[in-house]
Design an enzyme around this catalytic site. Structure first.
Site, PDB file in Angstrom:
ATOM      1  N   CYS A 128      -5.942   3.401  22.113  1.00  0.00           N
ATOM      2  CA  CYS A 128      -7.193   3.215  21.675  1.00  0.00           C
ATOM      3  C   CYS A 128      -8.233   2.510  22.752  1.00  0.00           C
ATOM      4  CB  CYS A 128      -7.228   2.292  20.526  1.00  0.00           C
ATOM      5  SG  CYS A 128      -6.531   0.569  20.671  1.00  0.00           S
ATOM      6  N   ARG A 177      -5.369  -1.045  17.762  1.00  0.00           N
ATOM      7  CA  ARG A 177      -5.717   0.096  16.510  1.00  0.00           C
ATOM      8  C   ARG A 177      -4.363   1.105  16.775  1.00  0.00           C
ATOM      9  NH1 ARG A 177     -11.782   1.206  17.521  1.00  0.00           N
ATOM     10  NH2 ARG A 177     -11.454   0.373  19.700  1.00  0.00           N
TER      11      ARG A 177
END
Lengths: 287, 98
Positions: A233, A238
């Protein structure tokens, strides 16, 4: 792994608030969230200070991690339950981090802080006092951590899953939209990486979708079961959540998280970058 | 909040010329709602970011040029969607009533 081994519900947490063998840990992007109220008994780990080396861009080493957990009263035999805001982004990152150092029994609270709040469950500002332990960590499990050269080598050959929002993937934004956009690195994505935004793994209340829905999500983008996988990410939190879904919930093999992610890759000299909504060719040119 | 200054969240420290700011306040019956969740959806409806509101009900995003949707989730309320247009160099102010 499976859902039963790696995920607990808010109800389960409420029933184990007084279980001495369970250690609740809050890890948030907004490191002040805990101080505004947290689940009773939970301790706080600050991802910017507790979980990062303060000089180099890297994690704590084994000895530092051992000292951190010992001082917070976390033992090797404890069941560690992680939760946090932002749909568990940083809690998932901490989960992956605990796995990296070999903690056996670690779980995520499904839905994290948001689900707990939306259920109007109780929060407290009382900080628990836990007796120190002598925590012993394992050497880092490099089978779940990818470095930049592996990512470059994986172009065109591995499943590369970029979990940022579509606008970040395409190069229209440089950071998640709750952060200022001014950044030094280039915009775009690693050529041949597919975009499966992390949010597609979750329901609006932050809980994970069913295994069937998740399996379908990755099948639809051509996830190749015979290949190794790297998730990335912007800074690796994430993508920890997607790593969690792929390896811990769906049981896929050989999945790594690239914690350098776009803030590293997008600053490398001379590597190929693809712009726009399509994965692009290995050399970065559009199809 | 009693005595609070009317108007938007302070932009001190934000270089507005380089950002497409979307910000505002969540209210219920005129009172600010802290701890609500506001999510920013892109033009296709895909999640882009989410923030909890402050104690004064405020939230802020740094978006890009174009059309966006704000979806607000709060305890004991149905989700509320609001459309908003953002542009670099401007601040879109939105008040969301639950």
């Amino acid at each position: 792994m499976s859902r039963e081994n790696s995920l607990v519900s808010a109800q389960w947490v409420e029933e184990h608030l007084d279980d001495q063998n369970v250690v609740l840990i809050e890890v948030d992007e907004d490191t002040s969230s805990y101080d505004k109220g947290h689940i009773r008994g939970a301790i706080k780990l600050d991802w910017t200070t507790d979980l990062q080396d303060q000089v180099r861009r890297d994690f704590l080493n084994k000895e530092q991690f051992e000292a951190l957990l010992s001082s917070h009263g976390v033992g090797n035999d404890h069941t560690v339950v992680l939760y946090g805001g932002n749909n568990n982004w940083f809690a998932a990152y901490a989960y992956w981090y605990f796995k990296l150092y070999g903690h056996q029994d670690v779980k995520l609270l499904d839905g994290g802080r948001k689900k707990w709040e939306l259920d109007s469950r109780e929060l407290t500002d009382e900080v628990p006092d836990r007796a120190a332990t002598t925590y012993v960590a394992q050497e880092q499990d490099r089978s779940i951590r990818a470095f930049r050269d592996e990512v470059v080598a994986a172009i065109g050959s591995h499943n590369l899953v970029d979990v940022r929002s579509p606008d970040e993937y395409a190069g229209r934004l440089l950071a998640p939209a709750h952060l200022p956009q001014e950044q030094s690195q280039r915009a775009g994505h690693v050529p041949t990486s597919v975009n499966v935004p992390w949010s597609k793994n979750a329901n609006d209340d932050g809980t994970f979708k069913s295994d069937e829905e998740l399996q379908k999500l990755y099948a639809e983008v051509g996830f190749d079961e015979s290949k190794d996988t790297i998730a990335l990410c912007r800074i690796g939190e994430r993508s920890s959540l997607t790593w969690f879904v792929l390896q811990e919930l769906l049981g896929k093999k050989n999945v790594k998280n690239y914690d350098g992610s776009w803030t590293e890759y997008g600053s490398l000299v001379g590597v190929p970058i693809a712009l726009g909504d399509e994965p692009g060719q290995a050399d970065g040119k559009s199809a | 909040m009693c005595g609070a200054t009317e108007g938007g969240l302070s932009l001190a420290g934000v270089d507005v010329t380089k950002e497409a700011v979307i910000q505002g306040k969540v209210v219920r019956g005129g009172d600010p709602v802290g701890g609500a969740y506001v999510r920013l959806l892109d033009r296709t409806g895909e999640f882009t970011a989410e923030v909890p509101t402050s104690a004064t009900g405020h939230f802020r995003f740094f978006a890009g040029d174009g059309d966006w949707t704000l979806r607000t989730l709060a305890p004991k309320a149905e989700p509320v969607d609001r459309k908003v247009r953002a542009a670099v160099g401007s601040v879109a102010e939105v008040e969301i009533s639950l």
